[in-house]
Design a protein around this motif. Structure first.
Motif, mmCIF file in Angstrom:
data_model
loop_
_atom_site.group_PDB
_atom_site.id
_atom_site.type_symbol
_atom_site.label_atom_id
_atom_site.label_comp_id
_atom_site.label_asym_id
_atom_site.label_seq_id
_atom_site.Cartn_x
_atom_site.Cartn_y
_atom_site.Cartn_z
ATOM 1 N N ALA A 1 37.431 46.156 45.699
ATOM 2 C CA ALA A 1 37.521 46.157 47.164
ATOM 3 C C ALA A 1 36.335 45.431 47.780
ATOM 4 C CB ALA A 1 37.604 47.586 47.680
ATOM 5 N N GLN A 2 35.162 45.647 47.246
ATOM 6 C CA GLN A 2 33.968 44.963 47.753
ATOM 7 C C GLN A 2 34.066 43.459 47.507
ATOM 8 O OE1 GLN A 2 30.243 46.434 46.225
ATOM 9 N NE2 GLN A 2 29.090 44.740 47.076
ATOM 10 N N PHE A 3 34.492 43.056 46.320
ATOM 11 C CA PHE A 3 34.659 41.645 45.981
ATOM 12 C C PHE A 3 35.622 40.972 46.953
ATOM 13 C CE2 PHE A 3 36.912 38.261 43.746
ATOM 14 C CZ PHE A 3 35.889 37.545 43.154
ATOM 15 N N VAL A 4 36.756 41.615 47.209
ATOM 16 C CA VAL A 4 37.775 41.081 48.109
ATOM 17 C C VAL A 4 37.217 40.953 49.523
ATOM 18 C CG1 VAL A 4 40.008 41.592 49.183
ATOM 19 C CG2 VAL A 4 39.708 41.872 46.712
ATOM 20 N N ARG A 5 36.540 41.992 49.980
ATOM 21 C CA ARG A 5 35.958 41.999 51.331
ATOM 22 C C ARG A 5 34.914 40.899 51.496
ATOM 23 N NH1 ARG A 5 35.652 47.107 51.168
ATOM 24 N NH2 ARG A 5 33.526 47.213 50.402
ATOM 25 N N GLU A 6 34.008 40.765 50.527
ATOM 26 C CA GLU A 6 32.933 39.769 50.602
ATOM 27 C C GLU A 6 33.471 38.346 50.661
ATOM 28 O OE1 GLU A 6 30.526 40.595 47.191
ATOM 29 O OE2 GLU A 6 29.493 42.285 48.166
ATOM 30 N N ARG A 7 34.586 38.110 50.027
ATOM 31 C CA ARG A 7 35.145 36.758 49.979
ATOM 32 C C ARG A 7 36.228 36.525 51.019
ATOM 33 N NH1 ARG A 7 32.704 38.276 45.787
ATOM 34 N NH2 ARG A 7 31.698 36.836 44.364
#
Length: 75
Positions: free
Chosen positions: A4-10
């Motif tokens: 979820a963090q990876f998706v949000r950051e990108r």
């Protein structure tokens, strides 16, 4: 949480499914942790890449796929 963090950051806006029950991977031949699929407009898998793929190569494959008519082969 990490995904979820990876998706949000990108700022990714496409679905990122997680196969927590390990059902989808074997069904589609995803034998490695990192397996990418190219899917044509009608929803058919036209290419499977096991392992890493660099950004330029991925961009070229996606561009060619967008120019092509409906797929005629599966991986």
């Amino acid at each position: 949480a990490k995904v979820a963090q990876f998706v949000r950051e990108r700022g990714l806006m496409f679905p990122i499914p997680l196969d927590t029950a390990n059902v989808v991977g074997p069904a589609y031949g995803a034998r490695l942790l990192l397996t990418s699929f190219l899917i044509e407009r009608a929803g058919r898998i036209v290419e499977r890449q096991l392992g890493e793929i660099d950004e330029q190569s991925l961009g070229e494959r996606v561009a060619a796929l967008l120019r092509a008519p409906a797929a005629t082969r599966n991986p």
